[in-house]
Enzyme design. Structure first.
Site, short mmCIF file in Angstrom:
data_model
loop_
_atom_site.label_atom_id
_atom_site.label_comp_id
_atom_site.label_asym_id
_atom_site.label_seq_id
_atom_site.Cartn_x
_atom_site.Cartn_y
_atom_site.Cartn_z
N ARG A 113 -2.84 -84.35 -52.65
CA ARG A 113 -3.20 -83.26 -53.58
C ARG A 113 -2.12 -83.01 -54.61
NH1 ARG A 113 -4.89 -81.90 -48.76
NH2 ARG A 113 -3.04 -80.65 -48.40
N GLU A 118 4.91 -81.27 -36.91
CA GLU A 118 4.84 -80.38 -35.75
C GLU A 118 4.85 -81.23 -34.46
OE1 GLU A 118 1.53 -77.82 -36.13
OE2 GLU A 118 2.08 -76.63 -34.36
#
Ligand code: AMP
Length: 174
Positions: free
Chosen positions: A60, A97
């Site tokens: 993006r 994560e």
């Protein structure tokens, strides 16, 4: 600012997985005058910065970075996920994560320009942008600043970048 981004950006809960609330910016892009106003606002946010190259982070980030580069008359350089760029690359690994990921830049990306603005849609933990800044420097770029449409302030990504360069964002969520 020309737009009320908090009204326009769509929250998609639990995407790609719980408990992430995904900030979906396609709702800004799909309206011609909003897309234009958004790029104008992003350009405005860095009008004091001296850059001749905009680096976008896949995927993006490409949308915003290339439009900003075109409007400014600057170059565009992509940073991509591992294995996508065809020529010789520099690679940086960074923490997610769960596990790690890798991004790459062409080793000759800054052959014609050096003064770099880094652009992505969302600043979250800052891991990706920090790795991107490191790639830019290794490739010989001078980082002038980093610009994001959205900043998730509660994830503190800014603290990972601020010792490297000026960090700007248009919409902040606490
Ligand atoms: P980070 O490395 O944690 O700063 O994550 C940055 C990358 O993940 C950016 O390229 C963002 O586009 C994407 N990202 C992370 N969190 C979100 C979110 N809540 N909504 C939309 N995109 C996100």
């Amino acid at each position: 600012m020309r737009l009320d981004y908090k009204k326009l950006i769509r929250d998609v809960p639990n995407f790609p997985k719980p408990p992430i609330i995904f900030k979906d910016v396609t709702t800004v892009l799909q309206v011609p005058e909003y897309f234009k106003a958004c790029i104008d606002d992003m350009l405005d946010a860095v009008k004091d910065m001296d850059f001749d190259c905009v680096v976008g982070i896949e995927s993006r980030g490409f949308i915003f970075a290339s439009a900003i580069a075109y409007a400014k008359g600057a170059a565009f350089v992509p940073i991509r996920k591992k294995g996508k760029l065809p020529y010789r690359v520099l690679r940086e690994e960074y923490e997610l994560e769960y596990g790690t990921d890798e991004i790459e830049i062409h080793e000759d990306a800054f052959k014609f320009t050096k003064k770099v603005l880094l652009v992505d849609d969302v600043l979250a933990t800052g891991g990706t942008a920090k790795a991107a800044l490191s790639l830019i420097k290794r490739a010989g770029g001078e980082v002038k600043g980093a610009l994001f449409l959205v900043e998730l302030e509660f994830l503190n990504g800014r603290s990972k970048l601020e010792n490297e360069c000026e960090v700007r964002s248009l919409v902040k969520y606490q």
